[in-house]
Design a protein around this motif. Sequence first.
Motif, PDB file in Angstrom:
ATOM      1  N   ALA A   3       0.835  -1.212   0.000  1.00  0.00           N
ATOM      2  CA  ALA A   3       0.000   0.000   0.000  1.00  0.00           C
ATOM      3  C   ALA A   3       0.867   1.260   0.000  1.00  0.00           C
ATOM      4  O   ALA A   3       0.578   2.233  -0.714  1.00  0.00           O
ATOM      5  CB  ALA A   3      -0.919  -0.010   1.215  1.00  0.00           C
ATOM      6  N   GLN A   4       1.959   1.228   0.766  1.00  0.00           N
ATOM      7  CA  GLN A   4       2.855   2.404   0.810  1.00  0.00           C
ATOM      8  C   GLN A   4       3.534   2.643  -0.537  1.00  0.00           C
ATOM      9  O   GLN A   4       3.728   3.775  -0.957  1.00  0.00           O
ATOM     10  CB  GLN A   4       3.943   2.194   1.865  1.00  0.00           C
ATOM     11  CG  GLN A   4       3.478   2.428   3.282  1.00  0.00           C
ATOM     12  CD  GLN A   4       4.669   2.315   4.236  1.00  0.00           C
ATOM     13  OE1 GLN A   4       5.525   3.162   4.278  1.00  0.00           O
ATOM     14  NE2 GLN A   4       4.702   1.226   4.981  1.00  0.00           N
ATOM     15  N   VAL A   5       3.896   1.521  -1.179  1.00  0.00           N
ATOM     16  CA  VAL A   5       4.520   1.648  -2.501  1.00  0.00           C
ATOM     17  C   VAL A   5       3.511   2.246  -3.482  1.00  0.00           C
ATOM     18  O   VAL A   5       3.817   3.155  -4.252  1.00  0.00           O
ATOM     19  CB  VAL A   5       5.043   0.279  -3.000  1.00  0.00           C
ATOM     20  CG1 VAL A   5       5.366   0.324  -4.487  1.00  0.00           C
ATOM     21  CG2 VAL A   5       6.269  -0.142  -2.203  1.00  0.00           C
ATOM     22  N   LYS A   6       2.288   1.743  -3.411  1.00  0.00           N
ATOM     23  CA  LYS A   6       1.228   2.259  -4.302  1.00  0.00           C
ATOM     24  C   LYS A   6       1.058   3.766  -4.088  1.00  0.00           C
ATOM     25  O   LYS A   6       0.990   4.547  -5.051  1.00  0.00           O
ATOM     26  CB  LYS A   6      -0.084   1.503  -3.983  1.00  0.00           C
ATOM     27  CG  LYS A   6      -1.178   1.717  -4.945  1.00  0.00           C
ATOM     28  CD  LYS A   6      -1.589   0.428  -5.698  1.00  0.00           C
ATOM     29  CE  LYS A   6      -2.068   0.669  -7.095  1.00  0.00           C
ATOM     30  NZ  LYS A   6      -1.112   0.470  -8.127  1.00  0.00           N
ATOM     31  N   ALA A   7       1.026   4.152  -2.814  1.00  0.00           N
ATOM     32  CA  ALA A   7       0.838   5.588  -2.501  1.00  0.00           C
ATOM     33  C   ALA A   7       2.017   6.401  -3.065  1.00  0.00           C
ATOM     34  O   ALA A   7       1.817   7.489  -3.620  1.00  0.00           O
ATOM     35  CB  ALA A   7       0.723   5.776  -0.992  1.00  0.00           C
ATOM     36  N   ASP A  63       5.449  -8.142  -9.240  1.00  0.00           N
ATOM     37  CA  ASP A  63       6.173  -8.243 -10.517  1.00  0.00           C
ATOM     38  C   ASP A  63       6.996  -7.007 -10.822  1.00  0.00           C
ATOM     39  O   ASP A  63       7.647  -6.927 -11.862  1.00  0.00           O
ATOM     40  CB  ASP A  63       5.171  -8.417 -11.685  1.00  0.00           C
ATOM     41  CG  ASP A  63       4.302  -9.633 -11.493  1.00  0.00           C
ATOM     42  OD1 ASP A  63       4.809 -10.607 -10.895  1.00  0.00           O
ATOM     43  OD2 ASP A  63       3.129  -9.593 -11.900  1.00  0.00           O
ATOM     44  N   ASN A  64       6.946  -6.015  -9.944  1.00  0.00           N
ATOM     45  CA  ASN A  64       7.597  -4.732 -10.213  1.00  0.00           C
ATOM     46  C   ASN A  64       8.925  -4.656  -9.452  1.00  0.00           C
ATOM     47  O   ASN A  64       8.946  -4.496  -8.231  1.00  0.00           O
ATOM     48  CB  ASN A  64       6.659  -3.597  -9.776  1.00  0.00           C
ATOM     49  CG  ASN A  64       7.190  -2.226 -10.143  1.00  0.00           C
ATOM     50  OD1 ASN A  64       8.408  -2.009 -10.154  1.00  0.00           O
ATOM     51  ND2 ASN A  64       6.293  -1.313 -10.425  1.00  0.00           N
ATOM     52  N   PRO A  65      10.060  -4.813 -10.162  1.00  0.00           N
ATOM     53  CA  PRO A  65      11.336  -4.902  -9.443  1.00  0.00           C
ATOM     54  C   PRO A  65      11.659  -3.649  -8.617  1.00  0.00           C
ATOM     55  O   PRO A  65      12.224  -3.755  -7.529  1.00  0.00           O
ATOM     56  CB  PRO A  65      12.373  -5.085 -10.561  1.00  0.00           C
ATOM     57  CG  PRO A  65      11.695  -4.728 -11.836  1.00  0.00           C
ATOM     58  CD  PRO A  65      10.220  -4.906 -11.617  1.00  0.00           C
ATOM     59  N   ALA A  66      11.265  -2.474  -9.116  1.00  0.00           N
ATOM     60  CA  ALA A  66      11.572  -1.254  -8.357  1.00  0.00           C
ATOM     61  C   ALA A  66      10.744  -1.185  -7.076  1.00  0.00           C
ATOM     62  O   ALA A  66      11.239  -0.731  -6.023  1.00  0.00           O
ATOM     63  CB  ALA A  66      11.307  -0.026  -9.224  1.00  0.00           C
ATOM     64  N   ALA A  67       9.505  -1.658  -7.162  1.00  0.00           N
ATOM     65  CA  ALA A  67       8.634  -1.665  -5.979  1.00  0.00           C
ATOM     66  C   ALA A  67       9.207  -2.602  -4.924  1.00  0.00           C
ATOM     67  O   ALA A  67       9.296  -2.262  -3.732  1.00  0.00           O
ATOM     68  CB  ALA A  67       7.222  -2.112  -6.376  1.00  0.00           C
TER      69      ALA A  67
END
Length: 445
Positions: free
Chosen positions: A23-27, A244-248
């Motif tokens: 959730a923090q990554v999404k934000a 699937d998102n390496p940076a995330a």
Amino acid sequence: MISLNIEKTFGFISKENVFAYEAQVKAAQEALENGTGQGNDFLGWLHLPSSITKEHLADLKATANVLRENCEVVVVAGIGGSYLGARAVIEALSNSFTWLQDKKTAPVILYAGHNIGEDYLFELTEFLKDKKFGVINISKSGTTTETALAFRLLKKQCEDQRGKDMAKKVIVAITDAKKGAARITADNEGYKSFIIPDNVGGRFSVLTPVGLLPIAIAGFDIEKLVAGAVAMEKACGKEVPFADNPAAIYAATRNELYKSGKKIEILVNFNPKLHYVSEWWKQLYGESEGKENKGIFPAAVDFSTDLHSMGQWIQEGERTIYETVISVESTQHKLQVPSDEANLDGLNFLAGKRVDEVNKMAELGTQLAHVDGGVPNIRLVIPALNEETIGGLLYFFEIGCGISGYILGVNPFDQPGVEAYKKNMFALLNKPGYEEESKAIQARL
Ligand code: PA5
């Protein structure tokens, strides 16, 4: 494409806790996309790769050709974000010994304006005395002392040595569109110039002319470099699922490691060509996250070289570190260990093996030893060193940094702390306008 493996952090932090950052990554991703986070006037790097046009690349290549045709040496004058990206890419892709060879296919790229070493500058000007050289003056502010000082020397030498007309041809400025001394000089002298966009900070500027022009002059394919970055922009986009998102995953893992007491990230390579990628990365993460008394300290080592120096500390020193290893799957060249009849060095067990097989076992052995010694390990694998993979790697680290900084709760796009030394230096040197500061600092001495 990059693959990221965080399995070897799981003895220290849990997968569950890393995935709890979703959730923090999404934000953070939303804030970057919508420009609602701190430092939102410096987000020009976010979709920079996919917005670079063919015309822009053609313009850069045409200028690169002018310098390639008229120069044996090109000096890149810049500091921090105004030189490290170019140097990272050029050194990663260059033959390690080309600059020593007589037959060259591209000008030798040298660097200045990144220190105030009198001996360095003296020796550089001496070396250039019998060379046909050109200069790229790179400064976003156009007023950075280190760069301006080096450029003052180089401009005069180039004009004296090559004549005013040729100097005009082989001096290029990369700076702000309107302000700063570098812009005024370029306009007054009629230098070819390129603009550093207002909304791209120095350490995020490698894919602007700041990086692209020197890289093109050195003979590397900037279209492929940008294509690699575009592919990574897609792979790390906000619509890509977290897992699937390496940076995330990278951003989440390093924040969880930091929370668990791992205060230092060591970027590791097993290929000396990546030394300056690490220098670039150190600036990117150090300047972006080190503020408000927070932030992971970014360090870097070149293995196996530094296993014989820093290896002891990493294996058994204070357990506040983790490693991120950049592993390159395939080398550009093949070299086998020869057999030796006397076998005095006892190395015949390696005869016939590729040198890279030995290197890879050093890498694996080190990973296992360091994990056993209490050092969590993140592994980034790239297939080979080429323009596409390096372009991808640079963008991966940029987006990872933006997300990570927002998770940490800082403004990843400013650098207020770098002004403190400048203020003191100007006061000590009695720069006009610093009279009060000069008095105050003299009283402290
Ligand atoms: O990332 C940054 O902003 C800094 O490292 C700058 O790039 C560096 O200080 C050089 O600044 P300038 O390009 O204004 O000369």
